[in-house]
Design a protein around this motif. Structure first.
Motif, PDB file in Angstrom:
ATOM      1  N   ILE A 111       4.657   7.275   1.454  1.00  0.00           N
ATOM      2  CA  ILE A 111       4.789   6.217   2.453  1.00  0.00           C
ATOM      3  C   ILE A 111       4.350   4.904   1.829  1.00  0.00           C
ATOM      4  N   ARG A 112       5.218   3.916   1.937  1.00  0.00           N
ATOM      5  CA  ARG A 112       4.943   2.591   1.393  1.00  0.00           C
ATOM      6  C   ARG A 112       5.018   1.566   2.529  1.00  0.00           C
ATOM      7  N   THR A 113       4.061   0.660   2.563  1.00  0.00           N
ATOM      8  CA  THR A 113       4.034  -0.353   3.621  1.00  0.00           C
ATOM      9  C   THR A 113       4.519  -1.705   3.096  1.00  0.00           C
ATOM     10  N   TYR A 114       5.030  -2.502   4.041  1.00  0.00           N
ATOM     11  CA  TYR A 114       5.527  -3.836   3.697  1.00  0.00           C
ATOM     12  C   TYR A 114       4.995  -4.924   4.610  1.00  0.00           C
ATOM     13  N   MET A 165       0.849  -1.170   0.000  1.00  0.00           N
ATOM     14  CA  MET A 165       0.000   0.000   0.000  1.00  0.00           C
ATOM     15  C   MET A 165       0.896   1.236   0.000  1.00  0.00           C
ATOM     16  N   THR A 166       0.520   2.250  -0.776  1.00  0.00           N
ATOM     17  CA  THR A 166       1.298   3.476  -0.876  1.00  0.00           C
ATOM     18  C   THR A 166       0.376   4.677  -0.726  1.00  0.00           C
ATOM     19  N   TRP A 167       0.899   5.717  -0.096  1.00  0.00           N
ATOM     20  CA  TRP A 167       0.145   6.955   0.115  1.00  0.00           C
ATOM     21  C   TRP A 167       1.112   8.120   0.044  1.00  0.00           C
ATOM     22  N   GLN A 168       0.656   9.256  -0.475  1.00  0.00           N
ATOM     23  CA  GLN A 168       1.512  10.435  -0.605  1.00  0.00           C
ATOM     24  C   GLN A 168       0.833  11.644   0.027  1.00  0.00           C
ATOM     25  N   ILE A 169       1.655  12.483   0.677  1.00  0.00           N
ATOM     26  CA  ILE A 169       1.147  13.694   1.303  1.00  0.00           C
ATOM     27  C   ILE A 169       2.123  14.834   1.052  1.00  0.00           C
ATOM     28  N   GLU A 170       1.585  16.018   0.779  1.00  0.00           N
ATOM     29  CA  GLU A 170       2.413  17.207   0.612  1.00  0.00           C
ATOM     30  C   GLU A 170       2.661  17.823   1.982  1.00  0.00           C
ATOM     31  N   LEU A 171       3.884  18.280   2.192  1.00  0.00           N
ATOM     32  CA  LEU A 171       4.298  18.880   3.463  1.00  0.00           C
ATOM     33  C   LEU A 171       4.780  20.295   3.164  1.00  0.00           C
ATOM     34  N   LYS A 172       4.018  21.279   3.564  1.00  0.00           N
ATOM     35  CA  LYS A 172       4.306  22.674   3.199  1.00  0.00           C
ATOM     36  C   LYS A 172       5.606  23.208   3.789  1.00  0.00           C
ATOM     37  N   ASP A 173       5.987  22.715   4.978  1.00  0.00           N
ATOM     38  CA  ASP A 173       7.184  23.235   5.636  1.00  0.00           C
ATOM     39  C   ASP A 173       7.683  22.231   6.669  1.00  0.00           C
ATOM     40  N   ALA A 174       8.718  22.623   7.401  1.00  0.00           N
ATOM     41  CA  ALA A 174       9.297  21.738   8.412  1.00  0.00           C
ATOM     42  C   ALA A 174       8.280  21.392   9.494  1.00  0.00           C
ATOM     43  N   ASP A 175       7.421  22.341   9.857  1.00  0.00           N
ATOM     44  CA  ASP A 175       6.399  22.062  10.879  1.00  0.00           C
ATOM     45  C   ASP A 175       5.449  20.959  10.420  1.00  0.00           C
ATOM     46  N   ALA A 176       5.103  20.959   9.141  1.00  0.00           N
ATOM     47  CA  ALA A 176       4.230  19.907   8.607  1.00  0.00           C
ATOM     48  C   ALA A 176       4.945  18.555   8.635  1.00  0.00           C
ATOM     49  N   THR A 177       6.255  18.560   8.409  1.00  0.00           N
ATOM     50  CA  THR A 177       7.039  17.324   8.464  1.00  0.00           C
ATOM     51  C   THR A 177       7.084  16.793   9.888  1.00  0.00           C
ATOM     52  N   VAL A 178       7.287  17.674  10.853  1.00  0.00           N
ATOM     53  CA  VAL A 178       7.266  17.278  12.267  1.00  0.00           C
ATOM     54  C   VAL A 178       5.879  16.746  12.638  1.00  0.00           C
ATOM     55  N   ALA A 179       4.827  17.393  12.144  1.00  0.00           N
ATOM     56  CA  ALA A 179       3.452  16.946  12.437  1.00  0.00           C
ATOM     57  C   ALA A 179       3.191  15.552  11.879  1.00  0.00           C
ATOM     58  N   LEU A 180       3.722  15.252  10.696  1.00  0.00           N
ATOM     59  CA  LEU A 180       3.579  13.899  10.147  1.00  0.00           C
ATOM     60  C   LEU A 180       4.293  12.906  11.055  1.00  0.00           C
ATOM     61  N   GLY A 181       5.497  13.266  11.523  1.00  0.00           N
ATOM     62  CA  GLY A 181       6.221  12.390  12.446  1.00  0.00           C
ATOM     63  C   GLY A 181       5.436  12.148  13.722  1.00  0.00           C
ATOM     64  N   ALA A 182       4.824  13.195  14.269  1.00  0.00           N
ATOM     65  CA  ALA A 182       4.020  13.051  15.492  1.00  0.00           C
ATOM     66  C   ALA A 182       2.822  12.141  15.241  1.00  0.00           C
TER      67      ALA A 182
END
Length: 156
Positions: free
Chosen positions: A136-139, A1-18
């Motif tokens: 993001i790709r799952t295995y 399964m694969t999914w893609q998300i746009e991250l506008k800035d570093a804060d969005a990247t941190v939010a994805l990590g959270a």
């Protein structure tokens, strides 16, 4: 399964990590791929802080691994960029970093090819115009569960 998300800035990247941290329920292995500066350590910061770490999260470029003991989780952040030979991972006891209640986040996993198992999920980070994109790709079933939670959280 694969999914893609746009991250506008570093804060969005941190939010994805959270959000990834929030979805963790069992031992998990996450591979992070992308060019230098694509946001791998920024995403890791979101995961580690999402699990309760209060301090700085830096890339363990020279030490290879930075462990974080976070309550019920042992988070191991690897940066294999400077790894000359995958066999070097044996010297740091790589097998000890994958077990119950452990989350292993591995930057530059291709440098450890043959010494690392299958990840639960891989996050490919890249720049597209002026934004980051995470694919993001799952295995495994563990990875699919995490991805399903992410899709639900970010679709609302």
């Amino acid at each position: 399964m694969t999914w893609q998300i746009e991250l506008k800035d570093a804060d969005a990247t941190v939010a994805l990590g959270a959000a990834i941290a929030k979805a963790l329920q069992v031992a998990t292995t996450i591979f992070l791929e992308g060019t230098l500066g694509a946001g791998k350590t920024t995403l890791t910061r979101g995961i580690v802080q999402g699990l309760g770490h209060q301090g700085q999260v830096k890339s363990p470029t020279y030490t290879l691994v930075e462990p974080y003991d976070l309550g019920g989780w042992q988070v191991n952040h690897f940066d294999l960029y400077r790894l000359a030979d995958p066999e070097e991972l044996e010297f740091i006891g790589i097998r000890d970093y994958f077990g119950d209640h452990q989350v292993s986040i591995i930057e530059w996993p291709e440098k450890g090819e043959g010494m690392l198992g299958t990840p639960d999920l891989t996050v490919f980070l890249a720049y597209q115009q002026h934004e980051r994109v995470a694919q993001i790709r799952t295995y495994t079933d563990v990875g699919e569960n995490i991805l399903n939670q992410l899709r639900t959280q970010f679709s609302s």
